[in-house]
Design an enzyme around this catalytic site. Structure first.
Site, PDB file in Angstrom:
ATOM      1  N   GLU A  90      35.561 -38.312 -16.058  1.00  0.00           N
ATOM      2  CA  GLU A  90      34.563 -38.639 -14.981  1.00  0.00           C
ATOM      3  C   GLU A  90      35.340 -39.229 -13.783  1.00  0.00           C
ATOM      4  O   GLU A  90      36.105 -40.460 -13.839  1.00  0.00           O
ATOM      5  CB  GLU A  90      33.810 -39.826 -15.602  1.00  0.00           C
ATOM      6  CG  GLU A  90      32.996 -39.413 -16.890  1.00  0.00           C
ATOM      7  CD  GLU A  90      32.055 -38.506 -16.487  1.00  0.00           C
ATOM      8  OE1 GLU A  90      31.580 -38.546 -15.606  1.00  0.00           O
ATOM      9  OE2 GLU A  90      31.433 -38.021 -17.587  1.00  0.00           O
TER      10      GLU A  90
ATOM     11  N   CYS B  58      31.560 -44.727  -7.605  1.00  0.00           N
ATOM     12  CA  CYS B  58      31.966 -43.176  -7.465  1.00  0.00           C
ATOM     13  C   CYS B  58      30.753 -42.328  -7.035  1.00  0.00           C
ATOM     14  O   CYS B  58      30.693 -41.375  -6.427  1.00  0.00           O
ATOM     15  CB  CYS B  58      32.171 -42.698  -9.077  1.00  0.00           C
ATOM     16  SG  CYS B  58      30.842 -43.592 -10.121  1.00  0.00           S
TER      17      CYS B  58
END
Ligand code: NAD
Length: 500
Positions: A240, A274
């Site tokens: 991720e 993010c």
């Protein structure tokens, strides 16, 4: 046993509060010996944990959740002290995390229990079933920006799928991880969840230890190094990584709502998200209006006291990246609609809104991770989609329009793992929705049923329950059997014709 009592490599991690530089605490940098011992005790605990049934695991996970919830304020304080984010943001992070832990605990059985599968006509004499088994020990490596929520997106699902977990938190945020491990010990004496504190060296040792899977959340550059290390032992990896999320505003959108969400998505957590909003593509006819509304929104933000919109940059060196991106955008002909290079004063960065920034600029192509946003005009929605999709990243995205069909059609065309329509970050709080990226944003999925499956190994069982009429799987098959097969092939599979 939290794994914290091992030997030290050299100096401790000394954690300073990014707000004022005050000492928060220090933690050991665990070396190879300590990490190996932790993984080895996790392996024994993994056998115990895997042998529990779904109901027993659910009970313990929900008890852990309750322990965390009862001490939410302490955990939030630790997050706030280590990252510098406002206490309210930290508390919301705790709430969001608990929603995922709850979902993972309650949905593991439904997702992973053994189920019958259709065996097909030719296999009428077999019963087929599919089940899922845990990998064993999962090594989780986490970032600092959401030091509870992001790693727990892997940890909750890995544990619920029956794995033991060894977690290496970011070197900036070991405190919250340590609290989590203490809470686990309060509900379960078995070291099913353990923490190893340290820096990238400790992370590297964990990746190269005998873990059965690695779950990494952090930058794309680090993911590449970890993938190379995993390749040596064929250890599977879920990665991720970073993002450069785009938000598209159609001319028919509710511009005030879009502006409010842009301000939150771009500036919240000082832009260190993010799936934060880093780029906006807005149809030309409403570009000016949207820009005005966003500028009005950021102008209202306060940076002092309890009501502060966001804190300082957690990682001091990130200020250099933000500066370089802003300078590059301006040099290439972009304009600052609010703030500019003067907004950056070390870790303290007030909002910067840029516009008309050329697409090849750093602030369009690379993750900025600061409280900045680029708002560029586009001639059409197709143009917006093409630009949104033209970076190496593909994590999240957003679209604003009053037209439901258009919103969904745009969402389908965006190169991203998750898209919100008429909001930002909406998917992050819906545990049933898988989360993860494509391209430079990584691969694999956490959250939801996909998250449980990510930490499971599919185990197929085919049981022959009577003798087959056709004897094909022994050396005794006859010519009659094979003649029948050659007649069956066109009957079973030879009927489709290409359409003209
Ligand atoms: P980072 O890559 O610098 O570090 C992440 C973790 O990896 C840390 O724990 C670090 O100690 C460890 N590490 C570093 N080098 C290593 C190595 N060679 N081997 C093993 N471990 C190593 O990232 P960061 O600065 O902590 O976090 C910010 C980044 O994380 C941003 O790019 C952000 O977009 C990304 N992020 C992604 C998600 C997501 O879900 N996709 C969520 C949050 C943050």
């Amino acid at each position: 046993m939290t794994g914290l009592s091992g030997t030290k490599d050299d100096a401790d991690l000394v954690i300073l509060n990014p707000r004022d530089g005050s000492l928060v605490a220090s933690y050991p940098i665990l070396d190879q010996e300590a990490v190996t011992a932790t993984v080895s005790s996790a392996r024994q605990a993994a056998s115990w944990w895997a042998a529990q049934d779904f109901a027993a695991r659910k009970r313990l996970l929900l008890a852990w959740k309750a322990e965390i919830a009862r001490d939410a304020e302490t955990i939030a304080s630790s997050i706030a002290a280590e990252t510098g984010k406002p206490a309210g943001d930290a508390l919301l992070e705790v709430m969001l995390t608990l929603g995922h832990l709850d979902w993972a605990a309650k949905n593991a059985k439904k997702t992973l229990r053994r189920r019958r599968m259709p065996a097909g006509l030719m296999n009428y004499n077999q019963s087929a079933s599919l089940g899922y088994q845990p990998f064993g020990v999962v090594g989780v490596i986490g970032p600092w920006n959401y030091p509870l929520y992001t790693p727990m997106g892997s940890i909750s699902y890995a544990l619920a799928a029956g794995n033991a977990v060894v977690f290496k938190p970011s070197e900036l945020t070991p405190g919250v991880a340590t609290l989590l491990a203490e809470k686990w010990q309060q509900v379960c004496p078995e070291p099913v969840f353990q923490v190893v504190t340290g820096d990238r060296r400790t992370g590297d040792v964990l990746v190269r230890s005998e873990v059965d899977k690695v779950a990494f959340t952090g930058s794309t550059a680090t993911a590449k190094k970890i993938m190379a290390a995993c390749a040596e032992s064929l250890t599977p990896l879920v990665a991720e990584c970073g993002g450069k999320d785009a938000l598209i505003v159609a001319a028919d959108a509710d511009l005030q709502a879009a502006a409010d969400f842009i301000v939150f998505g771009a500036m919240g957590n000082a832009g260190q998200t993010c799936v934060g909003v880093e780029r906006v593509y807005v149809e030309a006819q409403v570009h000016r209006k949207l820009l005005e509304l966003v500028v009005a929104g950021v102008a209202k933000l306060s940076f002092e006291g309890d009501g502060a919109a966001y804190g300082p940059l957690t990682l001091g060196s990130q200020a250099e990246v933000v500066s370089a991106h802003v300078a590059d955008a301006l040099e290439r002909g972009g304009r600052a609609a609010w703030g500019g290079p003067e907004s950056i004063s070390g870790r303290r960065v007030t909002p910067i809104v840029l516009t008309d920034v050329p697409e090849e600029s750093l602030s369009i192509q690379q993750e900025t991770f600061g409280p900045t946003v680029v708002i560029n005009r586009v001639e059409s929605i197709d143009d917006a989609i093409a630009r949104a999709n033209a970076t190496a990243y593909g994590l999240g995205a957003a679209v604003f329009t009053r037209d439901k069909r258009l919103g969904l059609a745009i969402a389908e065309q965006l190169r991203a793992g998750a898209v919100t329509v008429n909001s930002v970050l909406g998917f992050a709080s819906i545990p049933a929705l898988p989360f993860g990226g494509v391209g430079g944003s990584g691969f694999g999925r956490i959250h939801g049923a996909n998250g449980l499956l990510e930490f499971s190994v599919a185990k197929s069982i085919a049981r022959q329950n009577r003798k087959a009429a056709l004897n094909l799987l022994t050396m005794d098959r006859s010519e009659r059997d094979m003649n029948l097969v050659s007649r069956l092939i066109p009957l079973l599979h030879g009927r489709g014709k290409p359409r003209n």
